[in-house]
Design a protein around this motif. Sequence first.
Motif, PDB file in Angstrom:
ATOM      1  N   TRP A   1       0.778  -1.230   0.000  1.00  8.75           N
ATOM      2  CA  TRP A   1       0.000   0.000   0.000  1.00  8.75           C
ATOM      3  C   TRP A   1       0.815   1.288   0.000  1.00  8.75           C
ATOM      4  O   TRP A   1       0.318   2.319  -0.464  1.00  8.75           O
ATOM      5  CB  TRP A   1      -0.971  -0.013   1.184  1.00  8.75           C
ATOM      6  N   LEU A   2       2.042   1.270   0.483  1.00 13.34           N
ATOM      7  CA  LEU A   2       2.834   2.510   0.428  1.00 13.34           C
ATOM      8  C   LEU A   2       3.113   2.955  -1.007  1.00 13.34           C
ATOM      9  O   LEU A   2       2.973   4.148  -1.321  1.00 13.34           O
ATOM     10  CB  LEU A   2       4.137   2.344   1.210  1.00 13.34           C
ATOM     11  N   PRO A   3       3.501   2.046  -1.921  1.00 13.04           N
ATOM     12  CA  PRO A   3       3.679   2.496  -3.310  1.00 13.04           C
ATOM     13  C   PRO A   3       2.397   3.040  -3.930  1.00 13.04           C
ATOM     14  O   PRO A   3       2.439   3.990  -4.725  1.00 13.04           O
ATOM     15  CB  PRO A   3       4.155   1.224  -4.027  1.00 13.04           C
TER      16      PRO A   3
ATOM     17  N   ARG B   1      13.525  -2.138  12.400  1.00  8.42           N
ATOM     18  CA  ARG B   1      13.589  -3.227  11.420  1.00  8.42           C
ATOM     19  C   ARG B   1      12.818  -2.878  10.153  1.00  8.42           C
ATOM     20  O   ARG B   1      13.265  -3.167   9.039  1.00  8.42           O
ATOM     21  CB  ARG B   1      13.045  -4.517  12.042  1.00  8.42           C
ATOM     22  N   MET B   2      11.670  -2.221  10.320  1.00  5.65           N
ATOM     23  CA  MET B   2      10.881  -1.865   9.141  1.00  5.65           C
ATOM     24  C   MET B   2      11.575  -0.763   8.346  1.00  5.65           C
ATOM     25  O   MET B   2      11.504  -0.749   7.110  1.00  5.65           O
ATOM     26  CB  MET B   2       9.476  -1.429   9.559  1.00  5.65           C
ATOM     27  N   ALA B   3      12.246   0.143   9.030  1.00 10.72           N
ATOM     28  CA  ALA B   3      13.000   1.181   8.322  1.00 10.72           C
ATOM     29  C   ALA B   3      14.138   0.561   7.520  1.00 10.72           C
ATOM     30  O   ALA B   3      14.395   0.959   6.376  1.00 10.72           O
ATOM     31  CB  ALA B   3      13.543   2.199   9.319  1.00 10.72           C
ATOM     32  N   SER B   4      14.821  -0.427   8.100  1.00 12.20           N
ATOM     33  CA  SER B   4      15.895  -1.114   7.369  1.00 12.20           C
ATOM     34  C   SER B   4      15.349  -1.821   6.138  1.00 12.20           C
ATOM     35  O   SER B   4      15.968  -1.788   5.062  1.00 12.20           O
ATOM     36  CB  SER B   4      16.589  -2.129   8.289  1.00 12.20           C
TER      37      SER B   4
ATOM     38  N   SER C   1      14.535  -1.873   0.232  1.00 10.90           N
ATOM     39  CA  SER C   1      13.548  -2.004  -0.845  1.00 10.90           C
ATOM     40  C   SER C   1      13.619  -0.851  -1.843  1.00 10.90           C
ATOM     41  O   SER C   1      12.863  -0.843  -2.814  1.00 10.90           O
ATOM     42  CB  SER C   1      12.142  -2.085  -0.250  1.00 10.90           C
ATOM     43  N   GLY C   2      14.480   0.120  -1.577  1.00 11.41           N
ATOM     44  CA  GLY C   2      14.672   1.191  -2.547  1.00 11.41           C
ATOM     45  C   GLY C   2      14.116   2.543  -2.172  1.00 11.41           C
ATOM     46  O   GLY C   2      14.264   3.503  -2.938  1.00 11.41           O
TER      47      GLY C   2
END
Length: 292
Positions: free
Chosen positions: A239-241, A271-274, A279-280
């Motif tokens: 959903w973020l893209p 961890r999610m930030a990493s 992921s780009g």
Amino acid sequence: MNARTATLVLVSGMSGSGKSVALNTFEDLGFYCVDNLPATLLPGLVADVTGGDDGGPAKIAVGIDVRNRHDELHRVPEALAAVGALGFDPRLVFFDAGDAVLLKRYADTRRRHPLSRLTQSLPEAIALEREVLRPLRQLADAVVDTSDMNVHQLRRHVTTEFGLGSEAGMSLLFESFAYRRGVPAGADFVFDARALPNPHWIPSLRPLSGRDAAVSDYLLDQPDVEEFFLQVRGFLDTWLPRLQADSTRSYATIAFGCSGGRHRSVFLAERMASHARASGWQEVAVHHRELD
């Protein structure tokens, strides 16, 4: 270096207005930061740190304030023009607060004002500083009044207004928080980690945070934590893209909450930030409300 990607933020303002917090936030956002630099050295600093084979950092933040020699402050416009010729897009951000607020902050911290003298009271030092910095305030591209901001609100303001906007597209702020202090205002997505195993109840882990390896190792060994992470990761990857494609917003805030805001939520935000960086996503910041 391309001026569209090369950024210089000059951080100035009144002592006690939050300049140090702002500069630390810029550093967390990946800026190369220098504090209390003589104004005349600014072009040389920029040329030096960007002169390597890799081009150096594309984002620089420099603190220049009343600690400079006062005659040097008048040369800031000249220094900014020289920096512009090096391919940077310089921006001066001035942090300010009301005199009564500055007086209270100094009373609370018991710090000494940089212009205070044995024969000069604190109100007189603040008045003198305001007069000395008046030309910089008039020159500023943005003036931030921090009178009604706490540290967390100031960090968020810097992150969303100055640190994340880029031509790379929407940027992400991952935030941890404690539910007992309320959900962060402005969060776009909020995930509740209170159902997960809590390191707080393990005596050796209690004084640590989700940034520490021992806490991370413990949580990585918990099946429920891994299931939670994978499900949230899948949701955000989907959903973020789409949020980025269907809106004109420049950033999104993803918040993780737990009971104390020290262990589970911090671990998940980090961890999610990493994962987002891997992921780009080019602009990713992390803010731990109960730790920072």
